[in-house]
Design a protein around this motif. Sequence first.
Motif, PDB file in Angstrom:
ATOM      1  N   UNK A   1      -6.659  -2.149   0.028  1.00 53.28           N
ATOM      2  CA  UNK A   1      -6.341  -2.928   0.007  1.00 53.28           C
ATOM      3  C   UNK A   1      -5.041  -4.368   0.832  1.00 53.28           C
ATOM      4  N   UNK A   2      -5.804  -4.249   1.989  1.00 54.19           N
ATOM      5  CA  UNK A   2      -4.820  -4.909   2.913  1.00 54.19           C
ATOM      6  C   UNK A   2      -3.451  -5.230   2.622  1.00 54.19           C
TER       7      UNK A   2
ATOM      8  N   UNK B   1       0.403  -1.560   0.052  1.00 59.55           N
ATOM      9  CA  UNK B   1      -0.122  -0.050  -0.111  1.00 59.55           C
ATOM     10  C   UNK B   1       0.495   1.491   0.420  1.00 59.55           C
ATOM     11  N   UNK B   2       0.671   2.128  -1.377  1.00 55.97           N
ATOM     12  CA  UNK B   2       1.616   3.159  -1.181  1.00 55.97           C
ATOM     13  C   UNK B   2       1.492   4.361  -0.562  1.00 55.97           C
ATOM     14  N   UNK B   3       1.922   5.446  -0.146  1.00 53.46           N
ATOM     15  CA  UNK B   3       0.818   6.753  -0.041  1.00 53.46           C
ATOM     16  C   UNK B   3       2.382   7.624  -0.300  1.00 53.46           C
TER      17      UNK B   3
ATOM     18  N   UNK C   1     -10.414   4.658  -4.730  1.00 51.79           N
ATOM     19  CA  UNK C   1     -10.331   3.866  -3.225  1.00 51.79           C
ATOM     20  C   UNK C   1     -10.061   2.900  -3.625  1.00 51.79           C
ATOM     21  N   UNK C   2     -11.237   2.469  -4.408  1.00 48.97           N
ATOM     22  CA  UNK C   2     -11.409   0.744  -5.156  1.00 48.97           C
ATOM     23  C   UNK C   2      -9.933   0.509  -5.976  1.00 48.97           C
TER      24      UNK C   2
ATOM     25  N   UNK D   1     -17.391  -3.952   0.897  1.00 50.56           N
ATOM     26  CA  UNK D   1     -17.548  -2.706   1.531  1.00 50.56           C
ATOM     27  C   UNK D   1     -17.281  -2.628   2.685  1.00 50.56           C
ATOM     28  N   UNK D   2     -17.273  -3.242   3.732  1.00 50.14           N
ATOM     29  CA  UNK D   2     -16.544  -3.566   4.605  1.00 50.14           C
ATOM     30  C   UNK D   2     -14.902  -3.178   5.365  1.00 50.14           C
ATOM     31  N   UNK D   3     -14.994  -3.906   4.068  1.00 47.94           N
ATOM     32  CA  UNK D   3     -13.172  -3.975   3.813  1.00 47.94           C
ATOM     33  C   UNK D   3     -12.910  -1.755   4.035  1.00 47.94           C
ATOM     34  N   UNK D   4     -13.348  -1.375   2.769  1.00 46.18           N
ATOM     35  CA  UNK D   4     -13.618  -0.254   2.290  1.00 46.18           C
ATOM     36  C   UNK D   4     -13.613   0.994   3.725  1.00 46.18           C
ATOM     37  N   UNK D   5     -15.246   0.482   4.678  1.00 49.10           N
ATOM     38  CA  UNK D   5     -14.648   0.669   5.758  1.00 49.10           C
ATOM     39  C   UNK D   5     -14.435   0.787   6.519  1.00 49.10           C
ATOM     40  N   UNK D   6     -13.963  -0.373   6.993  1.00 53.54           N
ATOM     41  CA  UNK D   6     -12.719  -0.391   7.986  1.00 53.54           C
ATOM     42  C   UNK D   6     -11.485   0.911   7.236  1.00 53.54           C
ATOM     43  N   UNK D   7     -11.035   1.343   6.068  1.00 55.10           N
ATOM     44  CA  UNK D   7     -10.100   1.266   5.571  1.00 55.10           C
ATOM     45  C   UNK D   7     -10.173   3.244   6.002  1.00 55.10           C
ATOM     46  N   UNK D   8     -11.312   3.517   5.703  1.00 53.33           N
ATOM     47  CA  UNK D   8     -11.713   4.636   5.899  1.00 53.33           C
ATOM     48  C   UNK D   8     -11.614   5.459   7.339  1.00 53.33           C
TER      49      UNK D   8
END
Lengths: 604, 581
Positions: free
Chosen positions: A516-517, A440-442, A457-458, A466-473
Amino acid sequence: MSATDQDPAEELVQGKAFDLRLFLRLMEWARPHAWQFVVSLLVLVGLFAAQLGGAWLWRLTLDGPLEAFHDGRLPRAEALRELYRYVAAYAGIVLAYSWLSYFEIAQLGRAGQVVVHDLRSALFEHMLRLDLTWFDARPTGSLVTRVTSDVENLAELFTSGLVVLVFDLAKVVVLIVLLFWLDRELALVVTAFTPVLIGVSLLFRGGARRGFREVRAHLAKLNGYLQEVLSGVRVVQMFHREERVGARFAGLVEPYLAANLRTLVLFALFFPAIGLTVLAIQGASLWFGGHSLATGDLAYGEFVQFWFYLAMLVDPIRDLGERFNVLQAAFASAERVFRILDTRPAIAAPEGPAPVPPRGGDLVFEDVGFAYVPGQPVLEELSFRIDAGETVALVGATGAGKSTIVNLALRFHDPDVGRVTLDGVDLRRFAPPALRARSGLVLQEDFLFEGTVRENLLMGRAGIDDAALERALDASCARDVVARLDGGLDARLTERGATLSTGERQLLAIARALAGDPELILLDEATANVDSATEARIEQATKNLLRGRSALVVAHRLSTVRGADRILVLHRGRLREAGTHAELLARGGLYARLYALQFDDAEA
Amino acid sequence: MRLLVRFYGRFLRYKARLAIGFAAVAATRVTDIAITLVVGEALNRLKAGEAPSFLPRLLAWFAAWGLAQALFSFLQRWCVVSASRFVEAELKRDLFAKLARLDFGFHDRTRSGDLVSRLTSDVEAVRMFLGPGLMFALGGLVMVPVTLVMLARREPLLTLVMALPLSLMALSFKLLYGRLHDASLAVQEAAGDLSHGAQENFAGVRVVKGYGREEHQAARFAEVSRRNRDDQVRLARARGLAHALSTGTSQVTFVVILLLGGRAILDGRMGIGDALVFIDLTMKLFWPVLTLGWIAGLYPRAVASAQRIEEVLGRAPAIVDPPGARALTGFDGSFRFEGVSFTYPGAARPALSGLDFEVPAGSVLGVVGPTGSGKTTLLDLFGRLHAAQGTLRMGGERQDELTLASIRAPLGYVPQDSFLFSDTWRENVNLGADAPLSDERLAELARIACLDEELARFEAGYDLRIGERGVTLSGGQRQRTCIARALAREPQVLLLDDALSAVDTETEARLVRHLRAAGAGATVVIAAHRLSSVRHADDILVLSADGRVAQTGTHDELVAAGGWYADTWARQQQRAELEEL
Ligand SMILES: Nc1ncnc2c1ncn2[C@@H]1O[C@H](COP(=O)(O)OP(=O)(O)OP(=O)(O)O)[C@@H](O)[C@H]1O
Ligand SMILES: Nc1ncnc2c1ncn2[C@@H]1O[C@H](COP(=O)(O)OP(=O)(O)OP(=O)(O)O)[C@@H](O)[C@H]1O
Ligand SMILES: [Mg+2]
Ligand SMILES: [Mg+2]
């Protein structure tokens, strides 16, 4: 050929009028659509046949019933009936001609566009695989030109270029043969002048080519500058430099206009020159034809047919120069396009790439040396490791090479000396996309795309629910940002996310990385523009979310890196110190000094 | 349509060229007909059995008309097209000047690629239509009545019947207009999507690659390309139809000529020698009509393009000099905000609200607050980049009564995103100055910005070429170049938007020291997340997440008062930990 030692001056490619090697390569692209071109050719043949047939019918009518009636050989009623028959036949030809002329445009256009699409898609995909060095050396605007106008020029090669040219040449030959068959003397007159006609046309071609090249080059500069000023309009306005950039733009318009006017003079001279040559041919034909008519060697209808054929002959010859220019532009574009397609990225998957370890993995830099510009080393004799599950922080003066290390860890570049390994395997043995997809790159200078927040995001990655997205948010504290947007996750962002604050953009970039875990997370000044409270929350949440994963964190704000398992202190591309926060402080070296500076008096 | 008429006003500045061009177009047609008549006369006399001894005299006429035609045809092109090129250059300059002045409400929401295409393909479409298109069509039409009269002299019925295909053509264009218009708009749009997609992926290639998304992005691009192909094919079909109809009608005319001409000859009303003249004249009658068809094809595109150009030219920038604006004189560097609020266009909540504070001349103001609290927006207001509500005073004068030039001249601004142009380092710094800087001054600026050592390491020195947006520099080098650029104008007011975020603490400390020396007497506004950057400020403004002023005070006051600032300070300091050691 590596991508780095390539000449970025692709713009200057001139191209030849005909280049067999390029042509054969292009034919490869046309082959899957061969029947499209066959149909196009048939249409052109049909059109020509109809044209010839029409002229021939005029002659038959004039020399047939009309002449016969005139001479009193045929009664009026009979002549009329015969006239009607010819008119009916002529109407048929005309109908066919019009019908075919629909396909002339529609079919040729289609044939070109199908090839353009194939080539463009392939070219774009190939470009995305090229090295970053390659991209950094080229203005974005000119790269865009490669997949837009250059590819379109190639289509011209197939449509108004080659197919028509070959056909035009065939037409000229057929017409000259017909002229000879019609009347040898007149045909000789015409053929005597034809070289002059061709000469004028080709003379023009040379000048026009230079002119067009100049115009194109100036236009490219103009557009590049415009694009740049648009993206820096905030700076322009704050510095009140609207007039200065306007003047500079006007300064670029000036030579563009001048080049256009020069080309215009050429065109304005060309058409009358061709016109005069044609008139000379016609005058001579009238002279010789007049005498033949008077002696009766030539029938009137034959002369009319001749006149028609002459008109038909002039068009393709006049266009010859222009066709050559189209071809030339197309070949120049082909050269540029194929040069890109031939560029092999230095950073690419090897034959039979090694499988990327699905979990964990120790990332090791072994005696790495690297320079962007040969002779100006950025990293030297650099060795360190990030064990699976470890968080390593990089600190050091600006320009020390921290971002460069991130680049090497993702194999954006290969080290000049030494190597970088993952679980003991050289990164060069992996397929780059597979290697990168697990991280995961920033980036220090991150980038959001126009589109919805969700799309950003995707990034089209499968398996992010969606759950992964929420966790990331949640972990990135970007939830508030999204909540403020009208439409939430489906809110649309504009180009580069321009309507968000810098920190908000960074939070979204972090969310994108976390979604992306990743096995390894790389944060290059990822929270430099985020407040400390948010930063601390992110740090905590990220730790929970990525328990047991590795991390490489670059930061100037030392509070950001304090919690790392190990801190590496970089100085001018070399590793100066390494250890935990406490160890480094106790050591009293560079890190301790930086730390003291930050927390004690900034004036010290 | 009305728009196109208005744009035509720009052409009228070149009256002389247009008048000569128009006359030349008509004259070209006249000579053309004259040539046909000469040929016709020759054939008629030959057909009548005359000896060819008259030919030399006729050929002399033929040559004279031919030369005249060459001259006119040169003039028509040169005059008309050059005028259109001048107008093109002017339009480009005007569009650019307007774009540089338009506000962010516009720029934030418009794709830059789209704006570029307005300056290129849209300007070209309008130029083509109003310049050569209109002129050739109209100039050609002048001769249509003359030709018709001449044809009528030979065969009245023929002339009448000829009107039929002509009206057929007009009708068919009317029918096809909508289809052509829609198809060309679709192509225009799809082409825009295409270059936008390419532009974005190339500019963001680090992200695309960083996530290994090359294939996915390529597939998306291919999808756009496919759409573009389909639109192009549709347009080609519409064009083909228009082409077929116009060739069809002109060809039908030849059938009519053959039929009626043949009958006229059989009836003895027309000499057989007239046939060629007849055919030639009809062709020449048709030429302008065919160009009319061509220009009708350009028309839909030109209308759409004119609209797109006008959208930019006709847009008033939200921020302009007010009527009767004064120049700011004797500015001391002080600011006062009186009930200032601002909401971004289209945003649900205000970015800043109810700001009331003062920045005394020569003081240092710190601006801090959580992400998205409005720091950047507040700094923008110092330069009146947005039109805010409330009153902002510069040196006691209302900012919205002053000229923009005088508002912005005293400001040195360092943007948060460190934007640089792809030019040399020298030129980037020169942007800040009013005149090109000497090497000594550049050296001085490099030293203040702590860039001297690094620049010395680059071979090219000050002439180091910087990639687009500064990609070939490190983050901190970019930022410090921006600082040098801001200092280059010897600002009375220095606006630093998180301008030390990308430098290490050691460089930061040096920079702060240098800035203090260089900016002695200047008013300084520092927005920052790192509180060490603002702790020595005379006054610190703490913004809350909803864009209000939560607290003000000096560093010590704020730390003592508790709240967001004190918490953040503690977090960044971690005093506890220090004491542990
Ligand atoms: N694409 C590039 N081409 C050429 N030189 C480059 C490029 N990117 C970086 N450099 C140079 O390499 C050196 C190291 O840059 P790097 O970005 O790694 O520094 P950094 O440690 O991340 O600095 P910062 O803290 O300012 O971000 C700098 O001198 C920079 O000018
Ligand atoms: N061009 C814009 N259009 C609409 N809204 C905007 C625009 N720019 C910023 N905003 C919104 O206005 C608010 C304030 O933004 P601003 O950039 O001033 O924040 P900031 O304090 O500078 O944040 P950061 O610390 O991230 O730099 C944010 O919520 C942001 O989303
Ligand atoms: Mg960096
Ligand atoms: Mg900001």
